[in-house]
Design a protein around this motif. Structure first.
Motif, PDB file in Angstrom:
ATOM      1  N   ALA A 124       0.836  -1.205   0.000  1.00 47.68           N
ATOM      2  CA  ALA A 124       0.000   0.000   0.000  1.00 47.68           C
ATOM      3  C   ALA A 124       0.872   1.257   0.000  1.00 47.68           C
ATOM      4  O   ALA A 124       1.989   1.260   0.517  1.00 47.68           O
ATOM      5  N   ASP A 125       0.347   2.336  -0.580  1.00 50.18           N
ATOM      6  CA  ASP A 125       1.052   3.617  -0.552  1.00 50.18           C
ATOM      7  C   ASP A 125       0.987   4.260   0.828  1.00 50.18           C
ATOM      8  O   ASP A 125       1.932   4.928   1.255  1.00 50.18           O
ATOM      9  N   VAL A 126      -0.149   4.071   1.489  1.00 55.71           N
ATOM     10  CA  VAL A 126      -0.396   4.703   2.787  1.00 55.71           C
ATOM     11  C   VAL A 126      -1.062   3.692   3.709  1.00 55.71           C
ATOM     12  O   VAL A 126      -1.896   2.901   3.261  1.00 55.71           O
ATOM     13  N   VAL A 127      -0.699   3.712   4.978  1.00 56.25           N
ATOM     14  CA  VAL A 127      -1.408   2.913   5.980  1.00 56.25           C
ATOM     15  C   VAL A 127      -1.930   3.865   7.048  1.00 56.25           C
ATOM     16  O   VAL A 127      -1.253   4.831   7.424  1.00 56.25           O
ATOM     17  N   LEU A 128      -3.158   3.612   7.506  1.00 57.93           N
ATOM     18  CA  LEU A 128      -3.795   4.443   8.529  1.00 57.93           C
ATOM     19  C   LEU A 128      -4.385   3.560   9.621  1.00 57.93           C
ATOM     20  O   LEU A 128      -4.969   2.505   9.325  1.00 57.93           O
ATOM     21  N   GLY A 129      -4.251   4.007  10.864  1.00 55.80           N
ATOM     22  CA  GLY A 129      -4.888   3.352  11.992  1.00 55.80           C
ATOM     23  C   GLY A 129      -6.036   4.206  12.482  1.00 55.80           C
ATOM     24  O   GLY A 129      -5.806   5.234  13.133  1.00 55.80           O
ATOM     25  N   PRO A 130      -7.273   3.850  12.171  1.00 50.25           N
ATOM     26  CA  PRO A 130      -8.417   4.687  12.562  1.00 50.25           C
ATOM     27  C   PRO A 130      -8.600   4.737  14.077  1.00 50.25           C
ATOM     28  O   PRO A 130      -8.504   3.714  14.763  1.00 50.25           O
ATOM     29  N   ALA A 131      -8.863   5.917  14.594  1.00 57.23           N
ATOM     30  CA  ALA A 131      -9.227   6.081  16.003  1.00 57.23           C
ATOM     31  C   ALA A 131     -10.744   6.190  16.099  1.00 57.23           C
ATOM     32  O   ALA A 131     -11.414   6.646  15.164  1.00 57.23           O
ATOM     33  N   SER A 132     -11.288   5.782  17.225  1.00 59.90           N
ATOM     34  CA  SER A 132     -12.748   5.712  17.377  1.00 59.90           C
ATOM     35  C   SER A 132     -13.400   7.089  17.406  1.00 59.90           C
ATOM     36  O   SER A 132     -14.619   7.197  17.244  1.00 59.90           O
ATOM     37  N   ASP A 133     -12.604   8.168  17.565  1.00 61.01           N
ATOM     38  CA  ASP A 133     -13.174   9.522  17.604  1.00 61.01           C
ATOM     39  C   ASP A 133     -13.181  10.205  16.240  1.00 61.01           C
ATOM     40  O   ASP A 133     -13.506  11.381  16.126  1.00 61.01           O
ATOM     41  N   GLY A 134     -12.812   9.456  15.181  1.00 65.59           N
ATOM     42  CA  GLY A 134     -12.811  10.038  13.845  1.00 65.59           C
ATOM     43  C   GLY A 134     -11.454  10.517  13.376  1.00 65.59           C
ATOM     44  O   GLY A 134     -11.318  10.979  12.237  1.00 65.59           O
ATOM     45  N   GLY A 135     -10.452  10.411  14.227  1.00 69.44           N
ATOM     46  CA  GLY A 135      -9.087  10.737  13.833  1.00 69.44           C
ATOM     47  C   GLY A 135      -8.322   9.485  13.468  1.00 69.44           C
ATOM     48  O   GLY A 135      -8.909   8.474  13.085  1.00 69.44           O
ATOM     49  N   TYR A 136      -7.000   9.545  13.570  1.00 68.37           N
ATOM     50  CA  TYR A 136      -6.203   8.336  13.385  1.00 68.37           C
ATOM     51  C   TYR A 136      -5.056   8.323  14.393  1.00 68.37           C
ATOM     52  O   TYR A 136      -4.552   9.370  14.789  1.00 68.37           O
ATOM     53  N   TYR A 137      -4.695   7.098  14.821  1.00 69.79           N
ATOM     54  CA  TYR A 137      -3.614   6.949  15.798  1.00 69.79           C
ATOM     55  C   TYR A 137      -2.295   6.608  15.121  1.00 69.79           C
ATOM     56  O   TYR A 137      -1.242   6.606  15.776  1.00 69.79           O
ATOM     57  N   LEU A 138      -2.321   6.353  13.799  1.00 69.79           N
ATOM     58  CA  LEU A 138      -1.117   5.963  13.069  1.00 69.79           C
ATOM     59  C   LEU A 138      -1.275   6.346  11.610  1.00 69.79           C
ATOM     60  O   LEU A 138      -2.358   6.208  11.038  1.00 69.79           O
ATOM     61  N   ILE A 139      -0.183   6.827  11.036  1.00 65.66           N
ATOM     62  CA  ILE A 139      -0.123   7.028   9.594  1.00 65.66           C
ATOM     63  C   ILE A 139       1.259   6.594   9.121  1.00 65.66           C
ATOM     64  O   ILE A 139       2.260   6.813   9.812  1.00 65.66           O
ATOM     65  N   GLY A 140       1.305   5.941   7.971  1.00 65.78           N
ATOM     66  CA  GLY A 140       2.586   5.514   7.428  1.00 65.78           C
ATOM     67  C   GLY A 140       2.604   5.630   5.919  1.00 65.78           C
ATOM     68  O   GLY A 140       1.562   5.603   5.260  1.00 65.78           O
ATOM     69  N   MET A 141       3.795   5.793   5.361  1.00 64.67           N
ATOM     70  CA  MET A 141       3.952   5.904   3.916  1.00 64.67           C
ATOM     71  C   MET A 141       5.397   5.612   3.531  1.00 64.67           C
ATOM     72  O   MET A 141       6.285   5.616   4.379  1.00 64.67           O
ATOM     73  N   ARG A 142       5.596   5.360   2.242  1.00 68.64           N
ATOM     74  CA  ARG A 142       6.949   5.078   1.755  1.00 68.64           C
ATOM     75  C   ARG A 142       7.675   6.357   1.347  1.00 68.64           C
ATOM     76  O   ARG A 142       8.902   6.406   1.343  1.00 68.64           O
ATOM     77  N   ARG A 143       6.938   7.369   0.971  1.00 72.52           N
ATOM     78  CA  ARG A 143       7.515   8.680   0.682  1.00 72.52           C
ATOM     79  C   ARG A 143       6.481   9.727   1.067  1.00 72.52           C
ATOM     80  O   ARG A 143       5.293   9.414   1.234  1.00 72.52           O
ATOM     81  N   LEU A 144       6.920  10.950   1.195  1.00 72.05           N
ATOM     82  CA  LEU A 144       6.021  11.995   1.659  1.00 72.05           C
ATOM     83  C   LEU A 144       4.959  12.330   0.611  1.00 72.05           C
ATOM     84  O   LEU A 144       5.275  12.609  -0.540  1.00 72.05           O
ATOM     85  N   HIS A 145       3.699  12.284   1.046  1.00 69.76           N
ATOM     86  CA  HIS A 145       2.576  12.763   0.245  1.00 69.76           C
ATOM     87  C   HIS A 145       2.030  13.999   0.957  1.00 69.76           C
ATOM     88  O   HIS A 145       1.184  13.906   1.852  1.00 69.76           O
ATOM     89  N   LEU A 146       2.528  15.152   0.547  1.00 71.25           N
ATOM     90  CA  LEU A 146       2.299  16.383   1.298  1.00 71.25           C
ATOM     91  C   LEU A 146       0.826  16.751   1.416  1.00 71.25           C
ATOM     92  O   LEU A 146       0.389  17.287   2.443  1.00 71.25           O
ATOM     93  N   SER A 147       0.033  16.442   0.399  1.00 73.98           N
ATOM     94  CA  SER A 147      -1.374  16.863   0.416  1.00 73.98           C
ATOM     95  C   SER A 147      -2.168  16.196   1.539  1.00 73.98           C
ATOM     96  O   SER A 147      -3.240  16.679   1.910  1.00 73.98           O
ATOM     97  N   LEU A 148      -1.655  15.085   2.094  1.00 76.51           N
ATOM     98  CA  LEU A 148      -2.355  14.434   3.207  1.00 76.51           C
ATOM     99  C   LEU A 148      -2.201  15.201   4.510  1.00 76.51           C
ATOM    100  O   LEU A 148      -2.839  14.868   5.513  1.00 76.51           O
ATOM    101  N   PHE A 149      -1.362  16.239   4.509  1.00 75.04           N
ATOM    102  CA  PHE A 149      -1.102  16.996   5.736  1.00 75.04           C
ATOM    103  C   PHE A 149      -1.474  18.468   5.622  1.00 75.04           C
ATOM    104  O   PHE A 149      -1.304  19.221   6.566  1.00 75.04           O
ATOM    105  N   GLU A 150      -1.985  18.867   4.463  1.00 76.64           N
ATOM    106  CA  GLU A 150      -2.324  20.272   4.245  1.00 76.64           C
ATOM    107  C   GLU A 150      -3.832  20.485   4.376  1.00 76.64           C
ATOM    108  O   GLU A 150      -4.625  19.721   3.848  1.00 76.64           O
ATOM    109  N   ARG A 151      -4.207  21.525   5.134  1.00 78.29           N
ATOM    110  CA  ARG A 151      -5.615  21.917   5.309  1.00 78.29           C
ATOM    111  C   ARG A 151      -6.477  20.754   5.803  1.00 78.29           C
ATOM    112  O   ARG A 151      -7.610  20.566   5.358  1.00 78.29           O
ATOM    113  N   VAL A 152      -5.931  19.985   6.738  1.00 75.28           N
ATOM    114  CA  VAL A 152      -6.667  18.888   7.367  1.00 75.28           C
ATOM    115  C   VAL A 152      -7.212  19.388   8.710  1.00 75.28           C
ATOM    116  O   VAL A 152      -6.493  20.064   9.452  1.00 75.28           O
ATOM    117  N   PRO A 153      -8.477  19.100   9.054  1.00 72.17           N
ATOM    118  CA  PRO A 153      -9.025  19.511  10.352  1.00 72.17           C
ATOM    119  C   PRO A 153      -8.490  18.604  11.472  1.00 72.17           C
ATOM    120  O   PRO A 153      -9.082  17.574  11.790  1.00 72.17           O
TER     121      PRO A 153
END
Length: 214
Positions: free
Chosen positions: A136-165
Motif C-alpha cells: 500500500a502507498d499509505v497505511v492508517l490506523g483509525p481512532a474511534s473519535d474520527g481521527g487516526y492513531y497511526l499514519i505511514g507511507m513510503r515517501r512523503l505525500h504532502l497533500s495528506l497533511f495540508e488543510r486537514v481539520p
C-alpha cells in the motif's frame, strides 16, 4: 527504555510527543481532573507506548518532541537510549510532513508516525503497519473519535497533511478522501481508542486494573 541492537533504519518509526509540562499536556483531562493529574496521565501513557514499541521490533525509533526547547527535559525523562528530535514549527500537519521528509532523506524506505494517546499501540501493530506498506502507498490506523492513531507511507505525500481539520471527527475521512483523490492505495488497520478525556482515562484505568487482577 532500551533500544534494540538490531536496528533496520530503512523502517523508521516516529513518535510524536509533547514535552511533559503541567498545563501543556492532556488539556481535556486537565479541565476535569486538574493539571497535575493530566500530566501524570500523559507521562504514563507515553511511557507505555514508547516502551512497548521500542522492545518489539528492529525498526528505528525516534521521539520527535514539541516545543523545540524541551530537549533537555525529554532526555532526562526518557533516558539516553531514546533518539530525540525537535518537531519544528507549524501546525501538526506541517510538523508531521517535515518529520517524514527528514526520515526519508536519512534513508528510510517506510515511515510510520504515531502519537502517545493510544496505549493499545504495540510493537505488533507497528510491524503490521510496516508490512502493509510493502503493497500500500499509505497505511492508517483509525481512532474511534474520527481521527487516526497511526499514519505511514513510503515517501512523503504532502497533500495528506495540508488543510486537514486536526483533532476533529473529520480528520480520518478528509485524509482518506485526499489519498483517494490523488490515486493512492490505502491500507486500514484495526480501529483503536485514543485516551483524550477524563472519561477515557477513567475507563482505561479501570480496564487496566481489571486485566492486572486476572
Amino acid at each position: 527504555l532500551a533500544c534494540s541492537s538490531m536496528t533496520d533504519h530503512r523502517r523508521s518509526l516516529l513518535i510524536f510527543a509533547r514535552v511533559p509540562e503541567a498545563g501543556k499536556v492532556k488539556t481535556r483531562i486537565a479541565a476535569e481532573l486538574g493539571d497535575e493529574d493530566a500530566l501524570s496521565a500523559y507521562r504514563r501513557l507515553a511511557e507505555i507506548v514508547i516502551s512497548a514499541v521500542q522492545k518489539a521490533g528492529t525498526y528505528s525509533v525516534t521521539v520527535t518532541y514539541t516545543p523545540d526547547g524541551g530537549g533537555r527535559t525529554m532526555g532526562e525523562w526518557l533516558g539516553p537510549s531514546v533518539a530525540l528530535r525537535p518537531q519544528g514549527g507549524g501546525d501538526l500537519g506541517t510538523r508531521m510532513a517535515a518529520a517524514i521528509a527528514d526520515a526519508v532523506r536519512l534513508g528510510a524506505q517506510r515511515v510510520v508516525v504515531i502519537g502517545t494517546d493510544c496505549p493499545d499501540v504495540t510493537g505488533s501493530v507497528i510491524e503490521q503497519a510496516f508490512d502493509r506498506l510493502t503493497t500500500a502507498d499509505v497505511v492508517l490506523g483509525p481512532a474511534s473519535d474520527g481521527g487516526y492513531y497511526l499514519i505511514g507511507m513510503r515517501r512523503l505525500h504532502l497533500s495528506l497533511f495540508e488543510r486537514v481539520p486536526w483533532s476533529s471527527e473529520h480528520t480520518l475521512r478528509v485524509t482518506l478522501d485526499r489519498a483517494r483523490a490523488i490515486g493512492l492505495s490505502v491500507a486500514l488497520l484495526e480501529e483503536r481508542r485514543d485516551i483524550d478525556t477524563a472519561n477515557d482515562w477513567r475507563a482505561w484505568l479501570a480496564r487496566h486494573a481489571q486485566i492486572e487482577s486476572l
